[in-house]
Design an enzyme around this catalytic site. Structure first.
Site, PDB file in Angstrom:
ATOM      1  N   CYS A   1      21.095  53.266  36.774  1.00 33.81           N
ATOM      2  CA  CYS A   1      22.448  53.595  36.305  1.00 33.81           C
ATOM      3  C   CYS A   1      22.797  52.862  35.016  1.00 33.81           C
ATOM      4  O   CYS A   1      23.364  53.429  34.105  1.00 33.81           O
ATOM      5  CB  CYS A   1      23.482  53.214  37.355  1.00 33.81           C
ATOM      6  SG  CYS A   1      23.332  54.210  38.831  1.00 33.81           S
TER       7      CYS A   1
ATOM      8  N   THR B   1      -0.253  50.582   6.339  1.00 29.26           N
ATOM      9  CA  THR B   1      -0.477  49.144   6.101  1.00 29.26           C
ATOM     10  C   THR B   1      -0.226  48.378   7.395  1.00 29.26           C
ATOM     11  O   THR B   1       0.770  48.591   8.073  1.00 29.26           O
ATOM     12  CB  THR B   1       0.451  48.638   4.970  1.00 29.26           C
ATOM     13  OG1 THR B   1       0.109  49.364   3.787  1.00 29.26           O
ATOM     14  CG2 THR B   1       0.281  47.145   4.736  1.00 29.26           C
TER      15      THR B   1
ATOM     16  N   GLN C   1       1.181  46.184  31.753  1.00 26.93           N
ATOM     17  CA  GLN C   1       1.665  45.088  32.613  1.00 26.93           C
ATOM     18  C   GLN C   1       0.559  44.097  32.956  1.00 26.93           C
ATOM     19  O   GLN C   1       0.841  42.942  33.288  1.00 26.93           O
ATOM     20  CB  GLN C   1       2.258  45.662  33.911  1.00 26.93           C
ATOM     21  CG  GLN C   1       3.555  46.410  33.717  1.00 26.93           C
ATOM     22  CD  GLN C   1       4.709  45.509  33.286  1.00 26.93           C
ATOM     23  OE1 GLN C   1       4.748  44.319  33.595  1.00 26.93           O
ATOM     24  NE2 GLN C   1       5.667  46.075  32.562  1.00 26.93           N
TER      25      GLN C   1
ATOM     26  N   ASN D   1       4.753  48.903  36.623  1.00 24.75           N
ATOM     27  CA  ASN D   1       5.742  48.011  36.031  1.00 24.75           C
ATOM     28  C   ASN D   1       6.917  47.707  36.948  1.00 24.75           C
ATOM     29  O   ASN D   1       7.602  46.712  36.766  1.00 24.75           O
ATOM     30  CB  ASN D   1       6.253  48.585  34.703  1.00 24.75           C
ATOM     31  CG  ASN D   1       6.539  50.060  34.768  1.00 24.75           C
ATOM     32  OD1 ASN D   1       5.663  50.857  35.112  1.00 24.75           O
ATOM     33  ND2 ASN D   1       7.752  50.452  34.454  1.00 24.75           N
TER      34      ASN D   1
ATOM     35  N   SER E   1       0.066  45.859  25.317  1.00 30.26           N
ATOM     36  CA  SER E   1       1.250  45.607  24.501  1.00 30.26           C
ATOM     37  C   SER E   1       1.506  44.110  24.393  1.00 30.26           C
ATOM     38  O   SER E   1       1.480  43.399  25.405  1.00 30.26           O
ATOM     39  CB  SER E   1       2.448  46.314  25.149  1.00 30.26           C
ATOM     40  OG  SER E   1       3.631  45.972  24.475  1.00 30.26           O
ATOM     41  N   GLY E   2       1.765  43.633  23.174  1.00 30.94           N
ATOM     42  CA  GLY E   2       1.874  42.196  22.925  1.00 30.94           C
ATOM     43  C   GLY E   2       3.014  41.500  23.644  1.00 30.94           C
ATOM     44  O   GLY E   2       2.861  40.381  24.123  1.00 30.94           O
ATOM     45  N   HIS E   3       4.181  42.180  23.733  1.00 31.47           N
ATOM     46  CA  HIS E   3       5.362  41.443  24.206  1.00 31.47           C
ATOM     47  C   HIS E   3       5.381  41.196  25.711  1.00 31.47           C
ATOM     48  O   HIS E   3       6.276  40.538  26.223  1.00 31.47           O
ATOM     49  CB  HIS E   3       6.648  42.131  23.741  1.00 31.47           C
ATOM     50  CG  HIS E   3       6.982  43.434  24.391  1.00 31.47           C
ATOM     51  ND1 HIS E   3       7.988  43.555  25.312  1.00 31.47           N
ATOM     52  CD2 HIS E   3       6.469  44.677  24.240  1.00 31.47           C
ATOM     53  CE1 HIS E   3       8.095  44.815  25.692  1.00 31.47           C
ATOM     54  NE2 HIS E   3       7.178  45.524  25.061  1.00 31.47           N
TER      55      HIS E   3
HETATM   56  N1  PLP Z   1       3.526  51.208  29.891  1.00 33.44           N
HETATM   57  C1  PLP Z   1       4.017  50.351  30.794  1.00 33.44           C
HETATM   58  C2  PLP Z   1       3.411  50.300  32.170  1.00 33.44           C
HETATM   59  C3  PLP Z   1       5.086  49.511  30.480  1.00 33.44           C
HETATM   60  O1  PLP Z   1       5.569  48.664  31.389  1.00 33.44           O
HETATM   61  C4  PLP Z   1       5.639  49.588  29.164  1.00 33.44           C
HETATM   62  C5  PLP Z   1       6.801  48.762  28.788  1.00 33.44           C
HETATM   63  O2  PLP Z   1       7.614  48.385  29.598  1.00 33.44           O
HETATM   64  C6  PLP Z   1       5.071  50.490  28.248  1.00 33.44           C
HETATM   65  C7  PLP Z   1       4.016  51.291  28.652  1.00 33.44           C
HETATM   66  C8  PLP Z   1       5.584  50.614  26.848  1.00 33.44           C
HETATM   67  O3  PLP Z   1       5.160  49.543  26.056  1.00 33.44           O
HETATM   68  P1  PLP Z   1       5.923  49.167  24.694  1.00 33.44           P
HETATM   69  O4  PLP Z   1       7.214  48.542  25.094  1.00 33.44           O
HETATM   70  O5  PLP Z   1       5.022  48.181  24.002  1.00 33.44           O
HETATM   71  O6  PLP Z   1       6.075  50.417  23.904  1.00 33.44           O
END
Ligand code: PLP
Length: 401
Positions: free
Chosen positions: A325, A237, A179, A151, A199-201
């Protein structure tokens, strides 16, 4: 003022089509998917469709997709779920030093429960060695968990090779692909992946929804007990708007993948070339070629990442730093340190993560603003006059050391 979003690895805007569909499943189609009446059935059907889209994006079967509250929960479910279900077989897990905290902190927790974790090192480009993976395996190893793409620096790991080793040795292979999913092509069957987190977002879906892909036959234990949802692996649910939103985002990602990669990669190449040409005393962090299409990560000597971020923000540019920081921690990024960067170089890092909404004009604007900011910060820095980085107080802003 111009505002430019360069932080797509942190999160992405929800696609309008996704938001529209989600709204429909909050207002008109609000039934509980477990209900047998028509209100419930129409929602159940939508969940099944969403599961199909997520599965199609990964080359998986729909019954191998389990919806969770996001990447963090899917990582927890993969690691703890495998650990609990396979404890009799062994207590050893292999991972890397550069994982997201959703993995690293889960591993620390498992260590307290009696599991042994090997944290593999990475090279200067943040790549793990396939031979190190092979050599770390013992007769107690039950799981290898190695992220698909980092990431912070975007480095892509040798997933196919690791998958082959895991298969040959009969050890489960999990990859945190938060990612990567939706941003580069992945086929879990071709790559011999047993478990995968998404992860959706991170690809224009909503926050608070993700999924774990678990290959049919993988032995996993649920972390919570309740009703029968998600085939009892993740009861509760369902987050229906989140799930249909994730499904739509997956459908769009698959449809637009090639176009998006070409667009983002061209911008990335332009930005990297421009920064390299206009600014001296810099270091590109991560692998030169095996990296995510939209990831740009540089260290600027004699500059503190936080000051750089604040100055960019004043000019309307939203990016991120490897120095934490601002997030309340005084430690520089564990990823950059694992790659062998000194504290001072790690502190001067900047991550720009590009997305489909960025344009050439955004890059031109950044290439005008960034060199000016760097020059100004360097002219004010007590560090830039010193003969070597090691002699200077690296973290004056953070008062570390
Ligand atoms: N793993 C990685 C490599 C990520 O970059 C992130 C989020 O930045 C996560 C896990 C965590 O995902 P979530 O924000 O959906 O909990």
């Amino acid at each position: 003022m111009k505002r430019i979003y360069f932080d797509h690895s942190a999160t992405t805007p929800v696609d309008e089509e996704v938001a529209k569909l989600m709204l429909e499943y909050m207002t008109e189609k609000f039934g509980n998917p477990s209900s047998i009446h028509s209100f419930g059935r129409e929602v159940r059907k939508a969940i099944d469709e969403a599961r199909g889209h997520v599965a199609a994006l990964l080359g998986a079967n729909p019954n191998e997709i389990f919806f969770t509250s996001g990447g963090t929960e899917a990582d927890n479910l993969a690691l703890k779920g495998v650990a609990l279900a396979n404890r009799k077989k062994g207590n050893h897990i292999i991972t890397t030093a550069i994982e997201h905290h959703a993995i690293l902190h889960t591993c620390e927790y498992l260590e307290k429960q009696g599991f042994t974790i090997t944290y593999l090192p990475v090279d200067e480009h943040a790549r793990v060695s396939v031979e190190d993976v092979r050599n770390a395996i013992t007769d107690k190893t039950i799981l290898i968990s190695i992220m698909f793409a980092n990431n912070e620096v975007g480095t892509i790991q040798p997933i196919k090779e690791i998958g082959e080793i895991a298969k040959e040795k009969g050890i489960y292979f999990h990859t945190d692909a938060v990612q990567a999913v939706g941003n580069c092509p992945i086929n879990v069957k071709e790559l011999n992946i047993d478990l995968l987190t998404l992860s959706g977002h991170k690809f224009h879906g909503p926050k608070g929804i993700g999924a774990l892909y678990a290959r049919r036959g993988v032995r996993l234990e649920a972390l919570q007990q309740g009703g029968g949802q998600e085939r009892t692996l993740r009861p509760g649910t369902e987050n229906v708007p989140g799930i249909v939103g994730l499904g739509k985002a997956a459908e769009i990602a698959k449809r637009d993948m090639e176009k998006k990669i070409a667009h983002v990669e061209a911008l990335k190449n332009k930005l990297i070339a421009g920064i390299t040409e206009k600014i001296s005393d810099i270091k590109l962090n991560g692998h030169p070629t095996l990296r995510m299409p939209g990831n740009v990560n540089f260290s600027f000597r004699y500059v503190e990442g936080e000051s750089l971020l604040l100055n960019l923000d004043l000019k309307g540019i939203a990016a991120s730093s490897g120095s934490a920081c601002t997030s309340g921690s005084l430690d520089p990024s564990h990823v950059l340190l694992a790659m062998g960067l000194t504290h001072e170089v790690a502190h001067g890092s900047l991550r720009i993560s590009l997305g489909r909404g960025n344009t050439e004009e955004d890059i031109d604007y950044c290439l005008t603003v960034l060199p000016e900011i760097i020059e100004r910060l360097r002219s004010m820095s007590p560090l830039s006059g010193s003969s070597t980085m090691a002699e200077s107080n690296p973290c004056s802003h953070c008062h570390k050391h």
